[in-house]
Design a protein around this motif. Structure first.
Motif, PDB file in Angstrom:
ATOM      1  N   TYR A   9       0.827  -1.210   0.000  1.00  0.00           N
ATOM      2  CA  TYR A   9       0.000   0.000   0.000  1.00  0.00           C
ATOM      3  C   TYR A   9       0.861   1.259   0.000  1.00  0.00           C
ATOM      4  N   VAL A  12       2.271   1.828  -3.501  1.00  0.00           N
ATOM      5  CA  VAL A  12       1.270   2.331  -4.449  1.00  0.00           C
ATOM      6  C   VAL A  12       0.971   3.800  -4.178  1.00  0.00           C
ATOM      7  N   PHE A  18      -0.647   1.751  -9.689  1.00  0.00           N
ATOM      8  CA  PHE A  18      -0.601   0.313  -9.428  1.00  0.00           C
ATOM      9  C   PHE A  18       0.453  -0.356 -10.299  1.00  0.00           C
ATOM     10  N   GLN A  29       0.449  -6.571 -11.856  1.00  0.00           N
ATOM     11  CA  GLN A  29      -0.458  -5.511 -11.444  1.00  0.00           C
ATOM     12  C   GLN A  29      -1.681  -6.083 -10.748  1.00  0.00           C
ATOM     13  N   VAL A  32      -0.918  -6.788  -7.119  1.00  0.00           N
ATOM     14  CA  VAL A  32      -0.912  -5.567  -6.313  1.00  0.00           C
ATOM     15  C   VAL A  32      -2.345  -5.144  -5.997  1.00  0.00           C
ATOM     16  N   SER A  33      -3.212  -5.182  -6.999  1.00  0.00           N
ATOM     17  CA  SER A  33      -4.614  -4.814  -6.790  1.00  0.00           C
ATOM     18  C   SER A  33      -5.268  -5.720  -5.755  1.00  0.00           C
ATOM     19  N   ARG A  50      -9.140   5.231  -7.371  1.00  0.00           N
ATOM     20  CA  ARG A  50      -8.473   4.544  -8.482  1.00  0.00           C
ATOM     21  C   ARG A  50      -8.163   5.482  -9.649  1.00  0.00           C
ATOM     22  N   VAL A  53      -5.070   7.618  -8.880  1.00  0.00           N
ATOM     23  CA  VAL A  53      -4.681   6.836  -7.713  1.00  0.00           C
ATOM     24  C   VAL A  53      -4.183   7.798  -6.636  1.00  0.00           C
TER      25      VAL A  53
END
Length: 287
Positions: A9, A12, A18, A29, A32-33, A50, A53
């Motif tokens: 987190y 990011v 992301f 990716q 990570v999401s 999002r 971001v």
């Protein structure tokens, strides 16, 4: 809270992407999401918008906690690894630029030392996380008062020196020929903001009841000679320990007589006695 998810987190949020975070962390990716979604589910709050971001209000609050939490985990790992490590063959000393008084330099072991000059606030963290074996921290304090260090890990501290402080100002300044100065009389002067080459303005404000000391120019380097040259050129005043306030052409170093404050230097290390700690004790003994 899973620290693995927390690190993802923070990455990011720092990169605001992301895909960029996935490249830096070596994940896909989608992975990570999924990690961000798992952390949001665990905390019961959305942490990132999002498009774009960016942290939500809850995400901003988590970021305030994340740095100290992750640093503490790194410090714990380094402490355990340090206990199990083989005997040291060298020593890394992290230090603030203004902590390197001549008597400190003279007390260093004659060989096997790597000296790493860092921003003042980063020295305790470097020791806590094991990227340095010892640290030298410094700051403005009342005589015999310990420095206030960030709570990054259990660290052992030794006071290794105190010395007077002086204001460095151009020799054409109206106060240049005073035998002593009160900090309060200089609160409205133009100051050089050089947190890692001189004593930070925040510490001057604290000594003056939290008021004054506005910035005229900011210098983000660690070279004290550059700082003194800026003072000589009239870009602002600076406060330095006596040993660093070497007058260069065009400047005068005037002692601070009120309040009673000194430049204090402390040696810090982590871990049990032995290895770097033994060198620390020897170094303190020589000082």
């Amino acid at each position: 809270m899973d620290p693995h998810l927390l690190r993802t987190y923070v990455t990011v949020a720092r990169l605001a992407s992301f895909s960029d975070a996935a490249r830096e962390l070596g994940y896909t990716q989608s992975a990570v999401s999924q990690q961000i979604a798992a952390l949001e589910q665990d905390l019961g709050a959305p942490l990132l918008t999002r498009r774009p971001v960016a942290p939500t209000a809850a995400g901003d609050r988590l970021l305030e906690h994340a740095g100290p939490l992750l640093l503490r985990l790194d410090a714990a790992r380094a402490d355990v690894v340090r206990m199990a490590a083989a005997p040291e063959h060298g020593l890394t000393l992290a230090t603030a630029a203004t902590a390197l008084a001549p008597r400190v330099l003279a007390a260093l072991p004659p060989s096997g030392v790597t000296l790493r000059v860092l921003p003042r606030d980063e020295v305790p963290a470097a020791v806590a996380t094991g990227t340095a074996d010892l640290g030298l921290v410094d700051g403005l304090a009342a005589p015999s008062d310990p420095l206030r260090l960030p709570d990054v890990a259990p660290l052992t501290t030794y006071g290794v020196g105190e010395e007077p402080v002086r204001v460095l100002l151009p020799d054409t300044h109206p106060l240049a020929h005073r035998t002593g100065l009160r900090l309060g009389d200089l609160a409205d002067a133009r100051w050089l903001d050089a947190p890692d080459a001189g004593l930070p303005l925040a510490q001057l404000r604290a000594a003056n009841g939290g008021q004054g000391f506005r910035r005229a120019m900011r210098y983000e380097g660690t070279d004290v000679r550059t700082l003194t040259a800026l003072a000589a050129a009239g870009h602002g005043l600076t406060l330095l320990p006596c040993s660093a306030a070497t007058e260069v052409p065009g400047t005068v170093a005037v002692p601070v007589v009120e309040p009673r404050v000194v430049h204090r230097t402390e040696l810090v290390y982590a871990g049990a006695p032995g290895g770097a700690a033994a060198v620390a004790e020897a170094l303190v003994g020589r000082l």
